[in-house]
Scaffold this motif. Structure first.
Motif, mmCIF file in Angstrom:
data_model
loop_
_atom_site.group_PDB
_atom_site.id
_atom_site.type_symbol
_atom_site.label_atom_id
_atom_site.label_comp_id
_atom_site.label_asym_id
_atom_site.label_seq_id
_atom_site.Cartn_x
_atom_site.Cartn_y
_atom_site.Cartn_z
ATOM 1 N N SER A 7 0.834 -1.205 0.000
ATOM 2 C CA SER A 7 0.000 0.000 0.000
ATOM 3 C C SER A 7 0.866 1.251 0.000
ATOM 4 O O SER A 7 2.074 1.205 0.273
ATOM 5 N N ALA A 8 0.241 2.388 -0.296
ATOM 6 C CA ALA A 8 0.971 3.656 -0.309
ATOM 7 C C ALA A 8 1.582 3.954 1.064
ATOM 8 O O ALA A 8 2.731 4.380 1.170
ATOM 9 N N ALA A 9 0.807 3.701 2.124
ATOM 10 C CA ALA A 9 1.315 3.954 3.478
ATOM 11 C C ALA A 9 2.486 3.034 3.804
ATOM 12 O O ALA A 9 3.495 3.462 4.377
ATOM 13 N N SER A 10 2.360 1.765 3.426
ATOM 14 C CA SER A 10 3.447 0.818 3.686
ATOM 15 C C SER A 10 4.671 1.143 2.846
ATOM 16 O O SER A 10 5.808 0.994 3.304
ATOM 17 N N ALA A 11 4.456 1.597 1.610
ATOM 18 C CA ALA A 11 5.578 1.957 0.744
ATOM 19 C C ALA A 11 6.358 3.126 1.333
ATOM 20 O O ALA A 11 7.598 3.144 1.313
ATOM 21 N N ALA A 12 5.636 4.112 1.879
ATOM 22 C CA ALA A 12 6.303 5.256 2.500
ATOM 23 C C ALA A 12 7.067 4.819 3.751
ATOM 24 O O ALA A 12 8.204 5.254 3.988
ATOM 25 N N ALA A 13 6.458 3.940 4.553
ATOM 26 C CA ALA A 13 7.120 3.443 5.763
ATOM 27 C C ALA A 13 8.340 2.611 5.405
ATOM 28 O O ALA A 13 9.384 2.690 6.061
ATOM 29 N N LEU A 14 8.226 1.806 4.350
ATOM 30 C CA LEU A 14 9.352 0.980 3.921
ATOM 31 C C LEU A 14 10.529 1.847 3.481
ATOM 32 O O LEU A 14 11.685 1.549 3.796
ATOM 33 N N ASP A 15 10.230 2.918 2.744
ATOM 34 C CA ASP A 15 11.296 3.835 2.328
ATOM 35 C C ASP A 15 12.032 4.406 3.543
ATOM 36 O O ASP A 15 13.265 4.536 3.541
ATOM 37 N N LYS A 16 11.271 4.748 4.574
ATOM 38 C CA LYS A 16 11.903 5.270 5.790
ATOM 39 C C LYS A 16 12.784 4.209 6.443
ATOM 40 O O LYS A 16 13.886 4.512 6.927
ATOM 41 N N ASP A 17 12.322 2.969 6.447
ATOM 42 C CA ASP A 17 13.122 1.879 7.009
ATOM 43 C C ASP A 17 14.398 1.640 6.195
ATOM 44 O O ASP A 17 15.458 1.360 6.751
ATOM 45 N N LEU A 18 14.282 1.754 4.878
ATOM 46 C CA LEU A 18 15.468 1.576 4.036
ATOM 47 C C LEU A 18 16.533 2.623 4.370
ATOM 48 O O LEU A 18 17.731 2.333 4.327
#
Length: 236
Positions: A7-18
């Protein structure tokens, strides 16, 4: 097997984790994303099909991926032309644009004219963080992309599509269907509406992050940065 999406929210969170857990910089992630996109273009449109590539870039990260991809395409022997009407004042994007100018890659403000002089189009206008409505000059550009017979490769999302619900019900993107989609990191829910060739580029996701977000990381072969996958999520 259903294709797992992000999802868009998960994609944004994943980018932060990366960029935190993964210790990547934004520069690194953009470089890897743009490299993935350039390899997908080479797969679907090798130089023998025509070397002229029109790269349409938006003002955000999706546009940055397009700038990087254009540099790699130039080094592969293509002849990119850049349409980048809303150039960011961000130092990173300015450096990426300067790298292209140092290679004498032309920038144009006349999209209709450039459309008549190209063999393939790269749509790097809007990505997973987009939310409408589309404003000029991009509404006219997306309308042109929906009408052209020239093949189009979209970066992470067909521009104007909502990440969860796909193409808009009306407006310039309502009938827009690019030929190729390159999902970065992982596919987004909009892929259920997409009918063309689909690639995933995300050879920078660690097993720890993949497990946290329940991602199916494809098996990349050799030095490949992209994998072509079917509707079931299996590599083709």
């Amino acid at each position: 097997m259903a294709l797992k999406t992000l999802s868009a929210a998960s994609a944004a969170a994943l980018d932060k984790d990366l960029m935190s857990v993964g210790a990547f910089s934004l520069d690194q992630l953009m470089e890897l994303a743009g490299l993935s996109v350039s390899q997908a273009v080479y797969r679907v449109h090798p130089p023998s099909k025509g070397r002229r590539i029109l790269v349409a870039c938006g003002p955000g990260n999706n546009g940055g991926d397009g700038l990087v991809a254009a540099r790699h395409l130039w080094h592969y022997g293509y002849k990119p032309t850049m349409y980048y009407p809303k150039q960011s004042s961000n130092e990173l994007y300015q450096r990426l644009a300067s790298q292209l100018k140092d290679l004498s890659i032309p920038f144009t403000t006349d999209f209709p004219a450039a459309l008549k002089e190209t063999d393939h189009i790269l749509d790097a206008i809007f990505g997973f963080s987009f939310s409408g409505p589309v404003r000029e000059p991009f509404s006219t550009v997306i309308q042109a992309l929906s009408e052209t017979k020239i093949p189009v490769t979209a970066v992470d999302a067909p521009s104007s599509w909502e990440i969860e619900t796909g193409p808009p019900k009306e407006g310039p993107g309502a009938v827009y269907m690019p030929d190729v989609l390159v999902s970065l990191t992982a596919p987004k829910p909009l892929v259920s509406f997409f009918k063309g060739r689909h690639f995933v580029g995300g050879r920078f996701v660690s097993p720890v992050i993949a497990e946290k977000y329940d991602l199916d990381v494809p098996d990349y072969e050799g030095i490949d940065q992209v994998v072509e996958i079917g509707k079931d999520g299996k590599r083709l």
